[in-house]
Motif scaffolding. Structure first.
Motif, short mmCIF file in Angstrom:
data_model
loop_
_atom_site.label_atom_id
_atom_site.label_comp_id
_atom_site.label_asym_id
_atom_site.label_seq_id
_atom_site.Cartn_x
_atom_site.Cartn_y
_atom_site.Cartn_z
N MET A 77 0.81 -1.22 0.00
CA MET A 77 0.00 0.00 0.00
C MET A 77 0.85 1.27 0.00
N ASP A 78 2.13 1.14 0.26
CA ASP A 78 3.04 2.28 0.26
C ASP A 78 3.20 2.87 -1.15
N LEU A 79 2.87 2.09 -2.17
CA LEU A 79 3.07 2.53 -3.56
C LEU A 79 1.91 3.36 -4.11
N ALA A 80 0.80 3.42 -3.43
CA ALA A 80 -0.37 4.20 -3.87
C ALA A 80 -0.76 3.89 -5.32
N MET A 81 -0.88 2.60 -5.63
CA MET A 81 -1.28 2.18 -6.97
C MET A 81 -2.78 2.37 -7.15
N GLY A 82 -3.20 2.63 -8.39
CA GLY A 82 -4.62 2.71 -8.70
C GLY A 82 -5.26 1.34 -8.67
N VAL A 83 -6.57 1.32 -8.67
CA VAL A 83 -7.32 0.07 -8.58
C VAL A 83 -6.96 -0.89 -9.72
N GLY A 84 -6.89 -0.38 -10.93
CA GLY A 84 -6.55 -1.22 -12.08
C GLY A 84 -5.14 -1.78 -11.98
N LYS A 85 -4.21 -0.96 -11.50
CA LYS A 85 -2.82 -1.39 -11.33
C LYS A 85 -2.75 -2.50 -10.28
N ILE A 86 -3.47 -2.33 -9.18
CA ILE A 86 -3.49 -3.36 -8.14
C ILE A 86 -4.06 -4.66 -8.71
N ALA A 87 -5.14 -4.56 -9.46
CA ALA A 87 -5.75 -5.76 -10.05
C ALA A 87 -4.75 -6.48 -10.96
N ALA A 88 -4.04 -5.72 -11.77
CA ALA A 88 -3.05 -6.32 -12.67
C ALA A 88 -1.91 -6.97 -11.89
N GLN A 89 -1.47 -6.32 -10.83
CA GLN A 89 -0.36 -6.86 -10.04
C GLN A 89 -0.78 -8.12 -9.28
N VAL A 90 -2.00 -8.14 -8.78
CA VAL A 90 -2.52 -9.36 -8.13
C VAL A 90 -2.60 -10.48 -9.17
N GLY A 91 -3.01 -10.14 -10.38
CA GLY A 91 -3.03 -11.14 -11.45
C GLY A 91 -1.64 -11.70 -11.72
N HIS A 92 -0.64 -10.82 -11.78
CA HIS A 92 0.74 -11.28 -11.97
C HIS A 92 1.15 -12.21 -10.83
N ALA A 93 0.78 -11.84 -9.61
CA ALA A 93 1.15 -12.64 -8.45
C ALA A 93 0.49 -14.02 -8.50
N ALA A 94 -0.78 -14.07 -8.90
CA ALA A 94 -1.49 -15.34 -8.98
C ALA A 94 -0.85 -16.27 -10.01
#
Length: 184
Positions: A77-94
């Motif tokens: 949460m320190d990175l202040a990513m937008g909702v779409g960016k978070i969704a994409a990063q969670v997808g990468h993690a999965a």
């Protein structure tokens, strides 16, 4: 002569699942994903057939001592990513974690059990990269598979930023690592 084409129903139920049988299973308090899987596994023959499959599977899992598994994504949460960016990063993690699970036989079996028991996924808040690294070390000390996403830096965050930590394993053990974190 023009061929007619069926389109997907407007609701979230897969076109392969009979919606009447699906609702009957939901009325029995069978979780949505489990109801879909039971219907698909039994070929949509009937709600009764799918319910029998579901309850027999549960009894077999309890008899075998099978455990519940979950995948948790800790967002930096320190990175202040937008909702779409978070969704994409969670997808990468999965995807990254699922690929890592293919490296060991025991992890492949865990992935299979996780997938066939509803594929539980939770997204929680991490405070910083140091926090993610601390959680990853704790998870690894418990022999839990992990995957830490490092962003390419093409959009909202700097190249190499650690955005999301994925952790998977037996629910009780994963809770020792991430259970106190707030949901995103």
């Amino acid at each position: 002569m023009e061929a007619s084409r069926q389109t997907s129903p407007p609701d979230s139920i897969s076109q392969d699942v009979n919606p009447v049988f699906f609702q009957q299973l939901r009325d029995l308090d069978i979780p949505e994903e489990a109801a879909k899987q039971a219907l698909l596994h039994t070929g949509n023959v009937s709600a009764e057939e799918a319910a029998m499959y579901y309850f027999n599977k549960l009894e077999n899992e309890e008899a075998d001592g099978d455990l519940m598994y979950k995948m948790v994504f800790v967002v930096n949460m320190d990175l202040a990513m937008g909702v779409g960016k978070i969704a994409a990063q969670v997808g990468h993690a999965a995807v990254g974690l699922y690929q890592a699970l293919q490296d060991k036989n025991s992890w492949r079996e865990m992935a299979w059990k996780w997938d066939h028991s509803g594929a539980k996924k939770i997204v929680v808040q991490g405070t910083s990269v140091a926090h993610l690294l601390e959680l990853q070390a704790q998870a690894m000390s418990l022999n839990l598979p992990t995957y830490l996403v490092q962003d390419a830096g093409l959009t909202q965050v700097a190249s190499g930023s650690r955005t999301v930590l994925a952790v998977m394993g037996e629910e009780d053990i994963v809770n020792n690592v991430t259970g106190s974190l707030k949901l995103l």
